[in-house]
Design an enzyme around this catalytic site. Sequence first.
Site, mmCIF file in Angstrom:
data_model
loop_
_atom_site.group_PDB
_atom_site.id
_atom_site.type_symbol
_atom_site.label_atom_id
_atom_site.label_comp_id
_atom_site.label_asym_id
_atom_site.label_seq_id
_atom_site.Cartn_x
_atom_site.Cartn_y
_atom_site.Cartn_z
ATOM 1 N N LEU A 125 -18.867 -49.162 23.200
ATOM 2 C CA LEU A 125 -19.144 -50.015 22.162
ATOM 3 C C LEU A 125 -18.226 -51.151 22.201
ATOM 4 O O LEU A 125 -18.595 -52.447 22.197
ATOM 5 C CB LEU A 125 -19.145 -49.350 20.693
ATOM 6 C CG LEU A 125 -19.299 -50.180 19.134
ATOM 7 C CD1 LEU A 125 -20.526 -50.454 19.271
ATOM 8 C CD2 LEU A 125 -18.743 -49.175 18.206
ATOM 9 N N THR A 126 -16.984 -50.876 22.373
ATOM 10 C CA THR A 126 -15.791 -51.848 22.146
ATOM 11 C C THR A 126 -15.982 -52.931 23.488
ATOM 12 O O THR A 126 -16.086 -52.445 24.721
ATOM 13 C CB THR A 126 -14.294 -51.045 22.362
ATOM 14 O OG1 THR A 126 -14.426 -50.291 21.302
ATOM 15 C CG2 THR A 126 -13.530 -52.060 22.293
ATOM 16 N N ARG A 268 17.734 -23.440 18.341
ATOM 17 C CA ARG A 268 18.644 -24.570 18.661
ATOM 18 C C ARG A 268 19.853 -24.153 17.565
ATOM 19 O O ARG A 268 19.621 -23.879 16.524
ATOM 20 C CB ARG A 268 18.177 -25.727 18.486
ATOM 21 C CG ARG A 268 19.247 -27.065 18.430
ATOM 22 C CD ARG A 268 19.877 -27.184 19.949
ATOM 23 N NE ARG A 268 20.953 -28.286 19.857
ATOM 24 C CZ ARG A 268 21.196 -28.734 20.904
ATOM 25 N NH1 ARG A 268 21.433 -27.872 21.955
ATOM 26 N NH2 ARG A 268 22.165 -29.733 21.023
ATOM 27 N N HIS A 338 13.821 -31.875 17.420
ATOM 28 C CA HIS A 338 14.286 -31.586 18.769
ATOM 29 C C HIS A 338 15.627 -32.556 19.039
ATOM 30 O O HIS A 338 16.141 -32.498 20.133
ATOM 31 C CB HIS A 338 13.269 -32.244 19.845
ATOM 32 C CG HIS A 338 12.172 -31.108 20.049
ATOM 33 N ND1 HIS A 338 11.304 -30.701 19.134
ATOM 34 C CD2 HIS A 338 11.949 -30.094 21.064
ATOM 35 C CE1 HIS A 338 10.564 -29.853 19.356
ATOM 36 N NE2 HIS A 338 10.994 -29.335 20.627
ATOM 37 N N GLU A 363 -11.954 -44.637 17.413
ATOM 38 C CA GLU A 363 -13.094 -44.486 16.503
ATOM 39 C C GLU A 363 -12.729 -45.252 15.271
ATOM 40 O O GLU A 363 -13.250 -44.733 14.269
ATOM 41 C CB GLU A 363 -13.488 -43.131 16.605
ATOM 42 C CG GLU A 363 -14.137 -42.547 17.690
ATOM 43 C CD GLU A 363 -14.851 -41.327 17.820
ATOM 44 O OE1 GLU A 363 -15.395 -40.962 16.703
ATOM 45 O OE2 GLU A 363 -14.705 -40.587 18.785
ATOM 46 N N GLU A 367 -6.911 -48.871 9.448
ATOM 47 C CA GLU A 367 -7.317 -50.061 8.297
ATOM 48 C C GLU A 367 -9.103 -50.069 8.317
ATOM 49 O O GLU A 367 -9.212 -50.314 7.155
ATOM 50 C CB GLU A 367 -6.867 -51.294 8.932
ATOM 51 C CG GLU A 367 -5.607 -51.655 8.966
ATOM 52 C CD GLU A 367 -4.529 -50.871 10.075
ATOM 53 O OE1 GLU A 367 -5.300 -50.326 11.063
ATOM 54 O OE2 GLU A 367 -3.283 -50.837 10.287
#
Length: 380
Positions: A125-126, A268, A338, A363, A367
Amino acid sequence: MDFRPTDEQTLLRRTVREFAETEIRPHVRDWDHDQHFPDDLIPKLAALGLLGIQFPEQYGGAAMSAIDYCICIEELARVDPGVALSVAAHNGLCASHIFLFGHEEQKQRFLVPLARGEKLGAWGLTESSSGSDAAGMRTTAVRAGACWVINGSKAFITHGRDGDTMVVMAVTDRAAGTRGISAFIVEQGTPGMSPGRKEDKLGMRASDTSEVIFENCRVPADQLLGDEGQGFVETMQVLDAGRIGIAALAVGLAQGAYEAALGYARERKAFGKTIASFQAIQWKLADAATKIEAARLLTYRAAYLKERGARTTLQSSMAKLYASEIAVKVADDCVQIHGGYGFVKDYPAEKYFRDVKLTTIGEGTSEIQRLVIARQLLSR
Ligand SMILES: Cc1cc2nc3c(=O)[nH]c(=O)nc-3n(C[C@H](O)[C@H](O)[C@H](O)COP(=O)(O)OP(=O)(O)OC[C@H]3O[C@@H](n4cnc5c(N)ncnc54)[C@H](O)[C@@H]3O)c2cc1C
């Protein structure tokens, strides 16, 4: 309302998870580094039915439900979002477009090999100058006797290089605007169709993304897909379903990032304690787990409604918007938890952080999802 998964769904999740852990996890870093599309994974995905998840058995599919589809995409994305993107584009865009709008002969000829995983699908499409404004496309198809002649190019196409069968949208009547765009099925190797540049991407690097060029590409008239002039309208319906897949991908990616953060926080130590004992870290984990559950529920609701034949424009966009935006936040917090190790490639955090950004773009950007949602709300 029953929120519990069925026994079959629990088994499906376990099966796809084991597959992803065994066949994908050991290669994730290399595929990402080399930007390698794992062709040898295709027959293995096909053997599990993951290349024809929702299509009926008569078309070579695994006849699973829309919620099963989400489970499969989630579990792939939890381990490698790039592989999940490839599976989602193949199933949810190319094959789905042919399933929804192809006639019987087209389904037998093109959908069956896609659903069986003998061929890989792409969907175009794009273009370089039209993404959100997809109807502004420049690619044209002109009728010439028993053929349509396609000229133009498509940009950012998943499997633009590695795909075998492509659904391409082109203008057939400029004056008719969105009612003058048609869809065509074009097979790789058709003279006049060639792959262009392969994109060097921030994330989702195991998924092939390339330009596709059409120069006087002659496509037999019986490869017009759906009604002439209806390609754009039909594309919007394909995207209603496709967006549920991207929402599931975002949920799975967020789940993977959350699990990585949780595991790291338990190991950690700082100031003589595991960092999981600090409230600041616990809040990040609590927020992540809550948002993931909310995104999953929105996604499954859209899938549930789709399964029952409802038009899900509003629910699909809500699921895609919310799931992708929370996934960005979860991946960000995963890096933060992390610390410095979130910034280096020895840990999975930085890859989730790079991959996740696609979910707010592909897709339909966030916005555009907000535009779609607002239009739906205001039209009531
Ligand atoms: C990895 C990857 C895979 C992809 N796979 C495919 C594929 O298989 N097939 C395919 O056809 N496409 C594919 N795409 C393309 C993707 O769908 C587009 O990139 C996307 O729709 C955005 O279009 P654009 O890039 O042209 O951005 P633009 O449309 O130029 O948008 C730029 C910015 O402007 C904003 N904007 C635009 N219009 C408005 C508006 N009216 N109101 C408010 N903001 C607006 C956008 O939200 C965005 O923030 C892929 C892209 C990527 C990165």
